[in-house]
Design a protein around this motif. Structure first.
Motif, short mmCIF file in Angstrom:
data_model
loop_
_atom_site.label_atom_id
_atom_site.label_comp_id
_atom_site.label_asym_id
_atom_site.label_seq_id
_atom_site.Cartn_x
_atom_site.Cartn_y
_atom_site.Cartn_z
N THR A 1 84.48 -22.21 -80.56
CA THR A 1 84.16 -20.19 -80.51
C THR A 1 84.33 -19.59 -81.64
OG1 THR A 1 86.35 -19.45 -80.46
CG2 THR A 1 85.58 -20.98 -78.08
N GLN B 1 78.93 -20.24 -84.15
CA GLN B 1 77.82 -20.12 -83.09
C GLN B 1 76.31 -19.92 -83.76
OE1 GLN B 1 78.28 -20.33 -79.45
NE2 GLN B 1 80.45 -20.88 -80.01
N LEU C 1 80.05 -29.36 -76.49
CA LEU C 1 79.44 -28.06 -76.46
C LEU C 1 78.26 -28.22 -76.15
CD1 LEU C 1 81.98 -26.34 -79.04
CD2 LEU C 1 81.70 -25.88 -76.16
#
Length: 544
Positions: free
Chosen positions: A251, A256, A293
């Motif tokens: 996260t 990202q 993910l």
């Protein structure tokens, strides 16, 4: 003092009129050949209203390379260093410039500066006057020049330089300042201690933010900042603690952003993105989380994009990331179910050795412990034909070695008769026998185990190729050679046990008088090897 003041004014006027630097006149050399530098050093050592003017003068004179050594000889550096404690910002500016110019590219003087405690003071100045751009620039230049001195890095660990650089990077007013900060970060980022401090201070986030701001443009300075900034993030991820902090269980902002780089049109960002993913994939938990993910499709898309365009660096980095992700057993299963092997086989047509090497290693990792995957790939005649080509890559030992290891892995992990037949049909037996004589013990054992498995599963299919490829003479030579590792001889004996099940090969064993070789080994100092030799002789006696 009046004389010194007049001297300062006159020399500064000369500087402004360009006579000081005139090669015809030799003004600079004439001035420094006198005792003026000694007088200036004396003025700097005592409190005087002229200190600021003299410091400015020295800074201007030190622009000229011919003057710098004379300044050092006159003791100007030792006279200037205490002035870095001045509360006057103009004085600090002139002092920093003077010291920086005199000591430019002078390793001895730079080391002495560090020993004299200049590092904490430079950082303190930037902490005290963070908005004074000229002064901050001088301090950054000084840090840039000193960053390669080991003692400087050690000193910087103690003074909170990470927070200062992070703040300055966020407020950098132009490309020049950005490049200066990035250069300092790049030099200091090689230190493990500073690497962790940079991550804790938010340097990777600041770099990511900078990259986001600059993306989409075509300015060469901005593109350069993007390249250097993304490379820096990859470097910071080389530390285990710093990497985990940036990952943040998938996260983290940096992670990202890295994912978005894979989808960028900027090749430099694509490359850094793939390298960063490979760094994040250095432990099993991260690998499992990244697969959950959905990182793999992004990497595959990137690889396929560059098959035609042929950016070797991006392909190599992408395959490194895939290989690392495939290490956990649970990931292998899922990646196979997602059709990863089918998609990366499009890279088989690559003519670039670095890509070939990494592709072979990735496929080998994919089939490790995966019977189904090894069976599917092992029966693929197109794949095997290409692997056979790479097994003969005379100019690229790495590619040749990886091709042979993949060939052995397909048999070892599949245990499939069809795979064995396909390998025989592709003329792979000779490559495995050659691999058994490799200089690397691990490769020798992998080849011998693969040959033993093949002979155990279908001796009828392999006996003729084994005979024609002189397998038994090769094994006898290995067993007789005192330099061959004990574990390799142990594997070779295991293979001979399997070969004894063939009447054709038993005849060759008798013809070669292999019994004498085995008798000698039964007296070997290695108990394990001696017992294995006894076992083989017993098997040969029974089959006879």
């Amino acid at each position: 003092d009046a004389d010194v003041s007049s001297l300062c004014s006159n020399i500064l006027l000369l500087k402004q009129s360009h006579l000081f630097l005139s090669p015809e006149k030799g003004t600079a050399e004439k001035i420094v050949s006198s005792d003026v530098l000694l007088k200036l050093a004396q003025v700097l050592r005592k409190k005087s209203p002229l200190t600021s003017q003299v410091t400015l003068l020295v800074a201007e004179m030190a622009r000229e390379a011919a003057v710098r050594e004379r300044c050092i000889e006159a003791g100007l550096v030792t006279a200037l260093v205490p002035l870095l404690n001045s509360p006057d910002q103009d004085q600090l500016l002139h002092t920093g410039r003077a010291i920086g110019r005199i000591c430019f590219e002078n390793a001895v003087q730079q080391t002495q500066l560090v020993e004299n405690g200049v590092i904490p003071r430079l950082v303190a100045i930037m902490q005290q006057y963070p908005e004074n751009d000229p002064l901050v620039n001088v301090c950054l230049l000084a840090l840039c020049n000193l960053a390669d001195v080991d003692a400087a890095r050690e000193a910087l660990v103690e003074v909170g330089v990470a927070e200062v650089l992070t703040y300055q990077l966020k407020r950098a007013p132009d490309a020049e300042r950005r490049h200066l900060i990035l250069e300092v970060l790049g030099s200091l980022g090689e230190s493990d201690a500073l690497k962790l401090q940079f991550v804790e201070a938010g340097v990777p986030e600041a770099l990511s933010e900078m990259i986001r701001t600059l993306q989409g443009g075509s300015d060469t300075h901005d593109l350069c900042s993007i390249k250097v900034g993304s490379n820096l993030i990859v470097t910071l991820l080389l530390g285990d603690e710093s990497m985990q902090k940036c990952f943040g269980e998938g996260t983290g902002m940096v992670y990202q952003d890295v994912l978005s780089w894979l989808q960028s049109s900027n090749n430099e960002l694509q490359l850094s993105g793939a390298l960063a993913i490979a760094n994040f994939a250095r432990n099993d938990s991260n690998c499992v989380k990244m697969l959950e993910l959905g990182v793999v499709p992004h990497i595959l898309d990137l690889l396929e994009q560059h098959v035609a365009e042929g950016d070797v660096s991006v392909q190599h980095a992408g395959l490194s990331a895939l290989r690392n992700l495939a290490i956990p057993a649970s990931n292998k299963v899922r990646m196979l179910e997602d059709g990863v092997t089918e998609r990366i086989r499009t890279l088989l047509r690559s003519d670039m050795p670095p890509v070939q090497f990494k592709l072979l290693g990735t496929l080998r990792m994919m089939v490790d412990g995966q019977e189904e995957a090894a069976s599917v790939l092992g029966k693929d005649e197109v794949l095997l034909a290409r692997v056979m080509e790479w097994c003969e890559a005379k100019d690229h030992a790495g590619v040749r070695g990886e091709a042979n290891r993949l060939l052995a892995a397909l048999i070892r992990h599949s245990g499939n008769p069809e795979v064995i037949h396909t390998v025989i049909k592709a003329d792979g037996v000779q490559h495995l026998i050659s691999m058994a004589t490799s200089e690397h013990v691990i490769m020798q054992n992998e080849a011998l185990v693969a040959l033993a498995i093949a002979s155990t599963i279908d001796i009828e299919a392999v006996q003729e190729p084994f005979r024609d490829s002189d397998l038994l003479p090769t094994l006898q030579k290995m067993l007789d050679d005192p330099l061959v590792a004990v574990e390799v001889k142990f594997s070779a004996l295991g293979l001979i046990c399997s070969l004894a099940n063939s009447s054709m090969l038993r005849e060759q064993i008798t013809f070669l008088n292999l019994w004498d070789t085995l008798s000698k080994l039964s007296a070997h100092t290695s108990t394990k090897l001696a017992k294995q030799a006894d076992t083989v002789m017993a098997v040969l006696s029974e089959t006879a």
